[in-house]
Motif scaffolding. Sequence first.
Motif, PDB file in Angstrom:
ATOM      1  N   LEU A  52      45.686  50.871  31.437  1.00 16.50           N
ATOM      2  CA  LEU A  52      44.670  49.959  31.946  1.00 16.50           C
ATOM      3  C   LEU A  52      45.045  49.544  33.357  1.00 16.50           C
ATOM      4  CD1 LEU A  52      44.032  47.629  28.871  1.00 16.50           C
ATOM      5  CD2 LEU A  52      42.496  49.343  29.820  1.00 16.50           C
ATOM      6  N   PRO A  53      44.133  49.617  34.285  1.00 15.88           N
ATOM      7  CA  PRO A  53      44.465  49.208  35.654  1.00 15.88           C
ATOM      8  C   PRO A  53      44.738  47.714  35.717  1.00 15.88           C
ATOM      9  CG  PRO A  53      42.109  49.646  35.436  1.00 15.88           C
ATOM     10  CD  PRO A  53      42.741  50.087  34.160  1.00 15.88           C
ATOM     11  N   GLY A  54      45.767  47.336  36.481  1.00 13.77           N
ATOM     12  CA  GLY A  54      46.123  45.934  36.644  1.00 13.77           C
ATOM     13  C   GLY A  54      45.537  45.362  37.922  1.00 13.77           C
ATOM     14  N   GLU A  55      45.762  44.078  38.109  1.00 11.49           N
ATOM     15  CA  GLU A  55      45.335  43.394  39.330  1.00 11.49           C
ATOM     16  C   GLU A  55      46.025  44.026  40.529  1.00 11.49           C
ATOM     17  OE1 GLU A  55      43.708  41.388  42.018  1.00 11.49           O
ATOM     18  OE2 GLU A  55      43.166  40.681  40.037  1.00 11.49           O
ATOM     19  N   THR A  56      45.274  44.373  41.547  1.00 10.77           N
ATOM     20  CA  THR A  56      45.851  45.045  42.721  1.00 10.77           C
ATOM     21  C   THR A  56      46.054  44.094  43.892  1.00 10.77           C
ATOM     22  OG1 THR A  56      43.637  45.706  43.438  1.00 10.77           O
ATOM     23  CG2 THR A  56      44.868  47.261  42.061  1.00 10.77           C
ATOM     24  N   SER A  57      45.761  42.823  43.692  1.00  8.54           N
ATOM     25  CA  SER A  57      45.973  41.835  44.740  1.00  8.54           C
ATOM     26  C   SER A  57      46.616  40.607  44.112  1.00  8.54           C
ATOM     27  CB  SER A  57      44.634  41.499  45.418  1.00  8.54           C
ATOM     28  OG  SER A  57      44.840  40.617  46.509  1.00  8.54           O
ATOM     29  N   GLU A  65      39.532  34.988  30.055  1.00  9.91           N
ATOM     30  CA  GLU A  65      39.830  36.416  30.165  1.00  9.91           C
ATOM     31  C   GLU A  65      41.250  36.717  29.714  1.00  9.91           C
ATOM     32  OE1 GLU A  65      39.186  37.696  34.160  1.00  9.91           O
ATOM     33  OE2 GLU A  65      37.017  37.803  33.940  1.00  9.91           O
ATOM     34  N   LEU A  66      41.443  37.946  29.242  1.00  7.14           N
ATOM     35  CA  LEU A  66      42.773  38.434  28.913  1.00  7.14           C
ATOM     36  C   LEU A  66      43.677  38.297  30.138  1.00  7.14           C
ATOM     37  CD1 LEU A  66      44.453  39.997  26.746  1.00  7.14           C
ATOM     38  CD2 LEU A  66      43.753  42.081  27.912  1.00  7.14           C
ATOM     39  N   GLY A  67      44.870  37.722  29.966  1.00  8.39           N
ATOM     40  CA  GLY A  67      45.792  37.549  31.073  1.00  8.39           C
ATOM     41  C   GLY A  67      45.647  36.231  31.809  1.00  8.39           C
ATOM     42  N   GLU A  68      44.711  35.395  31.391  1.00  9.35           N
ATOM     43  CA  GLU A  68      44.542  34.081  32.026  1.00  9.35           C
ATOM     44  C   GLU A  68      45.870  33.316  32.025  1.00  9.35           C
ATOM     45  OE1 GLU A  68      42.239  29.826  31.091  1.00  9.35           O
ATOM     46  OE2 GLU A  68      42.034  31.543  29.732  1.00  9.35           O
ATOM     47  N   TYR A  69      46.224  32.747  33.182  1.00  7.40           N
ATOM     48  CA  TYR A  69      47.467  31.977  33.300  1.00  7.40           C
ATOM     49  C   TYR A  69      47.142  30.486  33.361  1.00  7.40           C
ATOM     50  CZ  TYR A  69      51.797  30.062  35.176  1.00  7.40           C
ATOM     51  OH  TYR A  69      52.930  29.310  35.368  1.00  7.40           O
TER      52      TYR A  69
END
Length: 194
Positions: A52-57, A65-69
């Motif tokens: 799955l592509p990750g955040e690029t920035s 959302e999945l990955g919410e901090y």
Amino acid sequence: MYDLKSTAADTDGPTDDNSVLFGADNQGAATPKPYSFGGIKAWIKSFLTGHLPGETSNGNAAAGELGEYIESEVLSGAAVALTTNTAANVTSYTFPAGDYEISGAVVFSPSGGAAPTFLAATTNTASAALPTAPNKGAYNGLTLAFTANQAQVMSFAPRRHSFAANTTVYLIAYGTFSAGALSAYGILKARRAR
């Protein structure tokens, strides 16, 4: 029809590899009708092979959302005064329904000659209550002859929490000391796992 799992070239559709073929057009023609969706086919191919592509920035996942901090932090200027042998809330956060990995850290700051003999940092869904160790790993408690007036930092492992409704989690500090004063500050943090 193009095989999304295949790395072979698309031979039955347009040369644009960013097109997805959805079968016959609305006129019933035998030739599949192409619909262009940018890079969606490449994304699906990547997903099917476990990537799955990750955040690029340096962006953040939006709420829900999945990955919410999520974090709630109290700095030294707002440290919470502790009473010996009494659990206290350093900070808290009310989590919406979901699945989270929650962890944290507490800084204990003794003064006036305070030399703690026991310190504990943990989380709980009960306010100002020390849970039973090991608390699914989210517990750090030490019985030591701590140096007087020497700050101590205690972190603990993440614990999975799965909430069906809004639930408050508390960052808990606990200390045993017989002289002087002891205060605590720290951070409660989490990632939405799914």
